[in-house]
Design a protein around this motif. Structure first.
Motif, short mmCIF file in Angstrom:
data_model
loop_
_atom_site.label_atom_id
_atom_site.label_comp_id
_atom_site.label_asym_id
_atom_site.label_seq_id
_atom_site.Cartn_x
_atom_site.Cartn_y
_atom_site.Cartn_z
N LYS A 53 -1.34 3.38 -5.70
CA LYS A 53 -2.60 3.15 -6.44
C LYS A 53 -2.51 2.66 -7.90
O LYS A 53 -2.96 1.55 -8.19
CB LYS A 53 -3.45 4.40 -6.37
CG LYS A 53 -4.20 4.52 -5.06
CD LYS A 53 -5.02 5.79 -5.03
CE LYS A 53 -5.99 5.78 -3.88
NZ LYS A 53 -6.63 7.08 -3.71
N VAL A 58 1.60 8.90 -5.28
CA VAL A 58 0.47 7.96 -5.33
C VAL A 58 -0.57 8.42 -6.37
O VAL A 58 -1.13 7.61 -7.09
CB VAL A 58 -0.16 7.80 -3.92
CG1 VAL A 58 -1.54 7.17 -3.99
CG2 VAL A 58 0.75 6.93 -3.05
N GLN A 59 -0.79 9.74 -6.48
CA GLN A 59 -1.76 10.21 -7.47
C GLN A 59 -1.11 10.73 -8.76
O GLN A 59 -1.59 10.42 -9.84
CB GLN A 59 -2.69 11.26 -6.85
CG GLN A 59 -3.50 10.65 -5.69
CD GLN A 59 -4.67 11.52 -5.26
OE1 GLN A 59 -5.47 11.94 -6.08
NE2 GLN A 59 -4.77 11.78 -3.97
N THR A 67 0.83 -1.21 0.00
CA THR A 67 0.00 0.00 0.00
C THR A 67 0.87 1.26 0.00
O THR A 67 2.03 1.23 0.42
CB THR A 67 -0.90 0.08 1.27
OG1 THR A 67 -0.04 0.24 2.41
CG2 THR A 67 -1.75 -1.15 1.43
N GLY A 68 0.23 2.35 -0.42
CA GLY A 68 0.89 3.65 -0.37
C GLY A 68 1.18 4.08 1.06
O GLY A 68 2.18 4.73 1.34
N SER A 69 0.31 3.70 1.98
CA SER A 69 0.53 4.03 3.40
C SER A 69 1.82 3.42 3.90
O SER A 69 2.62 4.08 4.57
CB SER A 69 -0.62 3.50 4.26
OG SER A 69 -1.85 4.04 3.84
N ASP A 85 5.24 12.23 -2.70
CA ASP A 85 4.21 11.20 -2.66
C ASP A 85 3.55 11.20 -4.04
O ASP A 85 2.74 12.06 -4.37
CB ASP A 85 3.19 11.55 -1.56
CG ASP A 85 2.06 10.54 -1.47
OD1 ASP A 85 1.79 9.85 -2.46
OD2 ASP A 85 1.42 10.46 -0.39
N TYR A 94 -3.71 14.02 2.69
CA TYR A 94 -3.87 12.65 3.18
C TYR A 94 -2.70 11.85 2.64
O TYR A 94 -2.44 11.87 1.43
CB TYR A 94 -5.20 12.06 2.67
CG TYR A 94 -5.40 10.61 3.09
CD1 TYR A 94 -5.71 10.29 4.40
CD2 TYR A 94 -5.24 9.57 2.18
CE1 TYR A 94 -5.87 8.96 4.78
CE2 TYR A 94 -5.41 8.25 2.56
CZ TYR A 94 -5.72 7.96 3.86
OH TYR A 94 -5.88 6.65 4.25
N HIS A 95 -1.97 11.18 3.51
CA HIS A 95 -0.84 10.38 3.05
C HIS A 95 -0.97 8.92 3.46
O HIS A 95 -0.04 8.15 3.24
CB HIS A 95 0.48 10.94 3.58
CG HIS A 95 0.87 12.25 2.95
ND1 HIS A 95 1.22 12.37 1.63
CD2 HIS A 95 0.94 13.51 3.48
CE1 HIS A 95 1.51 13.64 1.36
NE2 HIS A 95 1.35 14.35 2.45
N GLY A 96 -2.08 8.53 4.11
CA GLY A 96 -2.24 7.12 4.43
C GLY A 96 -2.70 6.87 5.85
O GLY A 96 -3.00 7.82 6.59
N ASN A 142 4.78 5.31 2.47
CA ASN A 142 5.04 6.58 3.16
C ASN A 142 5.61 6.35 4.56
O ASN A 142 6.43 7.13 5.04
CB ASN A 142 3.76 7.42 3.22
CG ASN A 142 3.53 8.16 1.91
OD1 ASN A 142 4.46 8.52 1.22
ND2 ASN A 142 2.27 8.37 1.57
N ASN A 197 -4.84 16.10 -3.21
CA ASN A 197 -5.94 16.08 -2.23
C ASN A 197 -6.31 17.49 -1.78
O ASN A 197 -7.40 17.73 -1.29
CB ASN A 197 -5.56 15.24 -1.01
CG ASN A 197 -5.50 13.77 -1.35
OD1 ASN A 197 -6.29 13.28 -2.16
ND2 ASN A 197 -4.57 13.05 -0.75
#
Ligand code: PMP
Length: 419
Positions: free
Chosen positions: A263, A235-236, A105-107, A233, A133-135, A110, A205
């Motif tokens: 993601k 993730v997006q 996971t991204g969480s 980050d 939001y980072h996880g 991080n 975000n």
């Protein structure tokens, strides 16, 4: 009376389990940019960056099935697929990034990034924006402004105001740099020092502000002067979404010491990563003996490899750049008194809705519900929940853009603020 799906979920999962939309959508099938719910209704997916190369892309499905039928096991055995993948992934980076850890996971990515920055700098302070939001690990949830905390936020975390190109213009990034410098001074005075600034390079975000390349330069200089690092980050923004670059930090034009991603990486298969320089990796590995049972197992690596192949074979980054310009033009041509700003960053769009000096929160939320009813999935972001977030799979083309914007024009005309 028989139990509804939502009631069953609450009975089995407990209260407050987040779902999208007032009437949550129950999806059963996907293909490309299209989704179908349990009643057979079709939706155009204008929101989901997880199925990056398109829902159920046959090449990704085949790669997963083939590897699952051959071997899947613990990551402490040797396996070529994992190394072949890492080699290809690391080949997409410049600036000395050359080693990585695969996670689920991204969480987790991080969480590791945080420990890497602390191990490499010997400092424990960390700076993030105040609307991100980072996880959801215990440590990373401390960095996520909107999550409720039990007790006080950890004292080594400082939140700085997120950039907002519409309401608080900061064209050369000096205001943001000032906030980061002040946070660094506080962390130094409290005895923590600053290990890193952790940001999403698109501030996705936070509302996707329009930021020119080089915008982070004054902040980067301030961090470097104190030996602090930058964690991007991705993730997006990652995997070509910006259209112009493969990674969001390249587009904004700063040097990331550590990069996290997740993601879109496995097109829905749970695989994520943290990558960094060999020097930072060595500082981390010398302190933590880290392994992740499932992270980057052979099936995950096969899924992730297929995603990279499809992005290249289908020219998805270039297509994102083309569709981006088209969608932005059409969004800007929409005529509605509440549309205050349209922002694009590749295949990622924000439409900010304002009523005078206030965010049009209720209208935005209702508009999204109306779009879902019409068969178009999207959402709202921003501190006031008044920014439409449109972030479709990369297989989204001009024909889909026309469907989306025609529907948005009709929904804008129809939407009334609920009493
Ligand atoms: N970072 C960002 C910017 C995110 O948006 C998310 C998920 N929304 C995460 C990290 C966490 O990723 P995951 O849910 O895979 O743990």
């Amino acid at each position: 009376m028989s139990e509804t799906h939502v009631e069953r979920r609450a009975r089995l999962m407990g209260p407050n389990v987040p779902t999208f939309y007032r009437s949550p959508v129950h999806l059963v099938r996907g293909e490309g940019v299209w989704l179908w719910d349990a009643a057979g209704k079709r939706y155009l997916d204008c929101y989901n960056n997880v199925p990056h190369v398109g829902h159920c892309h046959p090449k990704v499905v085949e790669a997963i099935a083939k590897q699952a039928a051959t071997l899947n096991t613990h990551t402490r055995y040797l396996h070529d697929m994992v190394l072949d993948y890492l080699e290809r992934l690391l080949g997409t980076f410049k600036n000395g990034i050359g080693q990585g850890i695969l996670t689920c996971t991204g969480s987790e990515a991080n969480d590791i990034a945080l420990r890497m920055a602390q191990a490499a700098t010997g400092k424990t302070g960390i700076i993030v924006t105040d609307d991100t939001y980072h996880g959801n690990t215990t440590a990373v949830s401390q960095l996520s402004a909107r999550r409720p905390q039990i007790g006080e936020r950890w004292p080594n975390v400082r939140l700085v105001p997120a950039p907002n190109s519409l309401l608080r213009p900061d064209p050369d990034g000096t205001i943001f740099a000032g906030h980061v410098k002040a946070a660094m001074a506080e962390l130094a005075a409290a005895g923590f020092g600053t290990s890193a600034l952790l940001i999403c390079p698109m501030f996705a975000n936070e509302g996707l502000p329009s930021l020119a390349p080089g915008w982070l330069a004054p902040t980067e200089a301030a961090l470097r002067a104190e030996g602090a690092l930058i964690i991007a980050d991705e993730v997006q923004p990652g995997f070509g979404r910006s259209g112009s670059h493969f990674w969001g930090h390249e587009r904004l034009g700063f040097k990331a010491d550590i990069v996290t991603m997740g993601k879109p990486m496995g097109n829905g298969h749970p695989v994520a990563a943290v990558v960094t320089t060999p020097e930072i990796m060595a500082s981390f590995r010398n302190v933590f003996s880290y392994f992740n049972t499932f992270g980057g197992n052979p099936v995950s690596a096969a899924a992730a490899m297929a995603v990279l192949q499809v992005i290249e074979e289908e020219g998805l980054q270039e297509r994102a750049a083309k569709s981006s310009a088209y969608v932005k033009d059409r969004l800007e041509a929409l005529n509605h008194p509440l549309i205050a700003d349209v922002r694009a960053n590749g295949l990622f769009f924000a439409v900010e809705l304002r009523d005078g000096d206030k965010g049009a929160t209720a209208f935005s939320v209702q508009l999204v519900e109306n779009m879902v009813a019409r068969g178009f999935l999207m959402n709202v972001i921003g501190a006031d929940r008044n920014v439409l977030k449109i972030r479709p799979p990369m297989a989204f083309d001009i024909e889909h853009a026309d469907l989306l914007i025609d529907a948005l024009a009709a929904a804008l005309a129809e939407t009334k603020v609920p009493a």
